[in-house]
Design a protein around this motif. Structure first.
Motif, short mmCIF file in Angstrom:
data_model
loop_
_atom_site.label_atom_id
_atom_site.label_comp_id
_atom_site.label_asym_id
_atom_site.label_seq_id
_atom_site.Cartn_x
_atom_site.Cartn_y
_atom_site.Cartn_z
N VAL A 1 1.70 7.49 2.80
CA VAL A 1 2.00 6.74 4.05
C VAL A 1 1.26 7.13 5.29
CG1 VAL A 1 4.27 5.81 3.43
CG2 VAL A 1 4.17 8.10 4.69
N ARG A 2 0.72 8.33 5.28
CA ARG A 2 0.20 9.04 6.39
C ARG A 2 -0.98 8.13 6.53
NH1 ARG A 2 -2.66 14.75 6.58
NH2 ARG A 2 -1.06 15.10 4.88
N TRP B 1 0.10 12.58 2.22
CA TRP B 1 -1.23 11.90 2.40
C TRP B 1 -1.30 11.20 1.10
CZ3 TRP B 1 -4.81 10.50 5.60
CH2 TRP B 1 -5.97 10.30 5.22
N ARG B 2 -0.84 11.72 -0.11
CA ARG B 2 -0.85 11.08 -1.20
C ARG B 2 0.90 10.55 -1.70
NH1 ARG B 2 -4.26 15.55 -2.01
NH2 ARG B 2 -6.20 14.92 -2.57
N LYS B 3 0.88 9.51 -2.46
CA LYS B 3 2.24 9.02 -2.83
C LYS B 3 2.97 10.29 -3.30
CE LYS B 3 4.77 5.77 -5.55
NZ LYS B 3 4.63 4.65 -6.60
N PRO B 4 4.11 10.46 -3.02
CA PRO B 4 4.92 11.77 -3.48
C PRO B 4 5.55 11.17 -4.94
CG PRO B 4 6.14 10.68 -1.77
CD PRO B 4 4.92 9.98 -1.74
N ALA B 5 5.80 12.18 -5.60
CA ALA B 5 6.29 11.88 -6.89
C ALA B 5 7.71 11.53 -6.64
CB ALA B 5 6.31 13.29 -7.84
N LEU C 1 0.86 -1.29 -0.15
CA LEU C 1 0.01 0.03 0.07
C LEU C 1 0.74 1.18 -0.07
CD1 LEU C 1 -2.79 -1.17 2.49
CD2 LEU C 1 -3.09 -0.88 0.17
N ALA C 2 1.96 1.19 0.78
CA ALA C 2 2.98 2.43 0.75
C ALA C 2 3.37 2.85 -0.79
CB ALA C 2 4.10 1.99 1.60
#
Length: 496
Positions: A321-322, A473-477, A315-316
């Motif tokens: 990941v928050r 909160w969202r997957k970083p680029a 999922l990460a």
């Protein structure tokens, strides 16, 4: 990639398990060498300080010599230290050989993390961290079980000789499986930085590790090395921010995702690893269990983490990941809140069920934090980042254990009406000796001290929610690729 992961885990688990295996055998070693527990404690302390000393140079060494060569050298040094420790003829030689073990073991975790992260690529960092979480779980759970069995069934020599077959297999597999090195030719080694950071970290951890025996932070052997360590680390930070090629590149903290992950990891390591000290102490002190049985009773926590860690890893890689860390911390807080109501005769199934719940939370917490730290970094930044994370984890974990030790010792001393430094000793005697005046009330008094200490642990865990809110909160680029950056190459598949 699974082959690479297996090789890395085999080496890392050897280093981590060795810490708790030896801790269980300290009493047997004290009797074998006819020396005091204060002296024999250096068998554990020497290893820990060697670990802390060598970690800061790992990032530079990975870039200079290549991760495969460094990893194999680390295993070889650990293996040599293990053989020599098993053949030790007196306490001085044993402590020296444990230092050699620590010099090898300290590089295994950051070098292994670098190998796996670079091989998997930024898109699969979460699954890499989930795999690396296995040895971190096996250490505190499997170590006491293995150590107790080896000492009881064979002799103290085998707590070191057991590493020989594992180390040889890990060395051969590392040579055959790990990808070929392409050292980047690290820039000039930062000797002044090493002379500040390595002794600084070692002195800080040494001072902190003296807290339980000193009964607080006021003793000279606690505050003096801690102060010296802080001064040296502060000097390194001041210099590193101005020096072109520091031993650890603190400019990585300009990356907001990496910085928030480091802060969260610091708070989490202080709170969680400090709290983990309490459970085996409760089983051994209040319930009068052996170290072996205490390790078995802690196993549900590891099982819980093993359930959620692979899920969290996948999922990460797909989401922020928050979303994982906050629910994970919530489960740990709930579990810790239950332990604030613990009693001297609380049902073991209730205790193990709560530990399983906390394990579920740990699986959703620790590795995703490390995933966030590495997701947005370039290939060449990973060695420095891995080294930084390991320094933070080691130091913060030691500080957390010291804090919990001081709180527990103070509460035990208050309950039994003795000075702080005598609290744990008097509680142990009172529980086990029927002739002691407060023997009948001793289990209740000691358990009350543990329950209040768990309250402080729950508060510290809850404070982790503050820095965790800074995690993405969202997957970083991923980091933009640069010329020659290995992140441009397609990452090796972690599964199938």
């Amino acid at each position: 990639m699974l082959k690479v992961a297996g090789v890395v885990v085999l080496g890392v688990v050897m280093s981590i398990v060795d810490v708790t295996v030896v801790n269980v055998a300290l009493q047997a070693l004290s009797q074998a060498f006819k020396t005091s527990l204060d002296t024999i404690q250096w068998v554990a302390t020497g290893y820990m300080l060697a670990l802390a000393t060598v970690i800061p140079v790992t990032g530079w060494a990975c870039q200079r010599f290549g991760t495969k060569r460094l990893y194999m050298l680390s295993i070889f040094m650990f293996l040599v230290g293990s053989v020599l420790a098993g053949m030790a003829w007196n306490i001085e030689s044993l402590i020296l050989f444990r230092v050699i073990q620590g010099l090898g073991g300290g590089m295994l975790m950051p070098a292994g993390m670098t190998i796996m992260t670079q091989a998997a690529g930024p898109a699969r960092v979460g699954r890499v961290m989930a795999v690396l979480g296995v040895p971190m779980l096996l250490g505190p759970i499997g170590g006491p079980i293995l150590g107790g069995w080896l000492v009881d069934s064979f002799s103290w020599h085998w707590i070191f000789f057991i590493n020989v077959p594992i180390g040889i297999v890990a060395l051969v597999l590392a040579w055959r499986v790990l990808p070929k090195d392409n050292p980047e030719g690290a820039k000039k080694f930062d000797f002044p930085g090493m002379l500040m950071l390595s002794p600084g970290v070692a002195l800080l951890i040494y001072g902190v590790s003296n807290v339980p025996s000193a009964g607080g932070f006021s003793h000279t052997k606690v505050w003096l090395p801690m102060l010296a360590g802080v001064v040296l680390i502060a000097g390194f930070v001041f210099r590193a921010l101005r020096f072109e090629n520091p031993l650890i590149d603190l400019r990585l903290l300009k990356n907001k995702v990496f910085a928030s992950s480091v802060i969260t990891m610091t708070f989490f390591a202080v709170a969680f690893f400090g709290a983990m000290l309490l459970f085996p102490l409760y089983f051994i002190l209040v319930r009068e269990q052996s170290a072996l049985h205490a390790g078995l009773l802690l196993a549900p926590q590891g099982l819980g983490a093993m359930v959620t860690m692979p899920i969290a890893g996948r999922l990460a890689d797909k989401a922020g990941v928050r979303k994982l860390v906050l629910p994970g911390l919530g489960l740990i807080i709930v579990g810790m809140a239950i332990f604030t109501q613990i009693e001297a005769d609380t049902n073991y199934w209730q205790i193990m069920g709560t530990l399983f719940l906390m394990g579920l939370g740990m699986g959703f917490t620790m590795m995703p934090i490390m995933t966030a730290a590495l997701q947005t970094l370039t290939h060449k930044d990973v060695p420095n980042a891995s080294t930084t994370l390991n320094i933070v984890q080691q130091t913060a974990g030691a500080i957390g254990s010291a804090i919990m030790s001081v709180i527990l010792a103070g509460l035990l001393a208050t309950r039994f009406g003795v000075p702080t430094e005598q609290g744990q000793l008097v509680a142990t005697v009172a529980i086990r000796d029927p002739r002691f005046p407060t023997h009948a009330q001793a289990p209740t008094l000691a358990t009350d001290a543990f329950a209040h200490t768990f309250t402080w642990a729950a508060i510290l865990i809850a404070l982790c929610l503050i820095p965790a809110m800074m995690l993405p909160w969202r997957k970083p680029a991923p980091a933009p690729s640069t010329d020659g950056d290995a992140t441009e190459a397609p990452p090796v598949m972690l599964t199938h």
